[in-house]
Design an enzyme around this catalytic site. Structure first.
Site, mmCIF file in Angstrom:
data_model
loop_
_atom_site.group_PDB
_atom_site.id
_atom_site.type_symbol
_atom_site.label_atom_id
_atom_site.label_comp_id
_atom_site.label_asym_id
_atom_site.label_seq_id
_atom_site.Cartn_x
_atom_site.Cartn_y
_atom_site.Cartn_z
ATOM 1 N N GLU A 1 0.844 -1.203 0.000
ATOM 2 C CA GLU A 1 0.000 0.000 0.000
ATOM 3 C C GLU A 1 0.879 1.253 0.000
ATOM 4 O OE1 GLU A 1 -3.637 1.903 2.737
ATOM 5 O OE2 GLU A 1 -2.466 0.195 3.462
ATOM 6 N N LYS B 1 -9.161 3.318 -2.576
ATOM 7 C CA LYS B 1 -9.559 2.689 -1.319
ATOM 8 C C LYS B 1 -10.893 3.230 -0.829
ATOM 9 C CE LYS B 1 -7.451 1.513 3.152
ATOM 10 N NZ LYS B 1 -6.225 1.694 3.975
ATOM 11 N N CYS C 1 -5.787 -2.915 2.015
ATOM 12 C CA CYS C 1 -5.646 -2.984 3.464
ATOM 13 C C CYS C 1 -6.974 -3.128 4.217
ATOM 14 C CB CYS C 1 -4.858 -1.769 3.948
ATOM 15 S SG CYS C 1 -4.156 -1.942 5.608
#
Length: 272
Positions: A41, A112, A146
């Site tokens: 990430e 994200k 994540c």
């Protein structure tokens, strides 16, 4: 398909150094027969860089993306990397992951959707939807980042959209060890998919990353797994594994969606 998961500390705030490092890593992964190389990430500039995030953010087709595309084409390997993306129209910054094909084309860019804590919410705007799975070497590949994987709805959504491999760049610290140890394997089994989970190694400022990158299989296996240090994991996945385990874990075929409508509704706070 053979894939490579690159657990690396990287070079904080130095995209040029990270590009130089991925050149060598892509060469190694390609020589080992890997079809794709997965990075952590916000790998391009680093994760814990609040004071540099806006400066280092670039559009999905920016100059660093062009360099990565050249490397992917040179070594005939897909590169999936995390970075801070600046929207050229609004100027908003997103925590993003982009997949570059072995011929240097952008396959998909995902922003994200579930930002973690005040740290991320102070830097990024959340994405407004999942990216459709893309095709690579006969596989349907989905992307998350994540914290996204810690919500069961995210992996299930991609699986129902046809994904059989999900790639997840992450930046995970030690207090959340249950995520690679328990949550990621559970998501792979309950959705009958392979999940490649790629973390940072080492520390960035006051953040110490746990590593523990892994490839989780639909049969409850950790096909490959890293410790806390630098590692390049290379492993092979097969669709035959999914077919063989579908009868053992028939969650997809035995779902009863009519019972689950409440899951999509906002949680209500109980008032006594």
């Amino acid at each position: 398909m053979k894939l490579a998961i690159w657990q690396t500390g990287g070079f904080l705030g130095d995209p040029a150094a990270n590009i130089a490092a991925i050149e060598q890593t892509a060469r190694t992964a390609s020589a080992a027969g890997a079809t794709l190389l997965l990075c952590p990430e916000c790998w391009l500039g680093g994760y814990n860089i609040p004071e540099l995030c806006a400066e280092l953010a670039e559009p999905r087709n920016g100059p660093w993306a062009t360099r990565i595309a050249d490397i992917a084409k040179k070594h005939n390997v897909a590169i999936i990397y995390g970075y801070a993306e600046r929207d050229p129209d609004s100027g908003a910054i997103y925590n993003a992951v982009q997949a570059i094909s072995p011929n240097g084309n952008s396959l998909v860019n995902y922003r994200k959707t579930h930002l973690f804590g005040d740290f991320e919410r102070g830097l990024y705007r959340p994405g407004d939807g999942f990216a459709a799975p893309f095709e690579l070497a006969g596989w349907r590949v989905g992307l998350l980042i994540c914290y996204d994987v810690e919500f069961p709805e995210t992996v299930r959504s991609l699986a129902l959209a046809g994904a059989n491999l999900i790639l997840i760049p992450t930046a995970l610290t030690g207090e959340y060890a249950c995520v690679p140890d328990i949550i990621v394997p559970a998501r792979a089994v309950e959705n009958q998919v392979f999940i490649a989970y790629c973390n940072h190694a080492g520390a960035e400022g006051d953040m110490r990353f746990i590593g523990k990158s892994r490839l989780a299989g639909p049969d409850d296996s950790a096909i490959v797994a890293a410790g806390g240090g630098e590692a390049l994991l290379i492993a092979t996945i097969t669709r035959e594994t999914i077919a063989a385990t579908a009868a053992i874990f028939p969650y997809r075929s035995e779902r009863r969606p009519a019972l689950y409508a409440a899951i999509a509704q906002p949680e209500r706070t109980r008032r006594d």
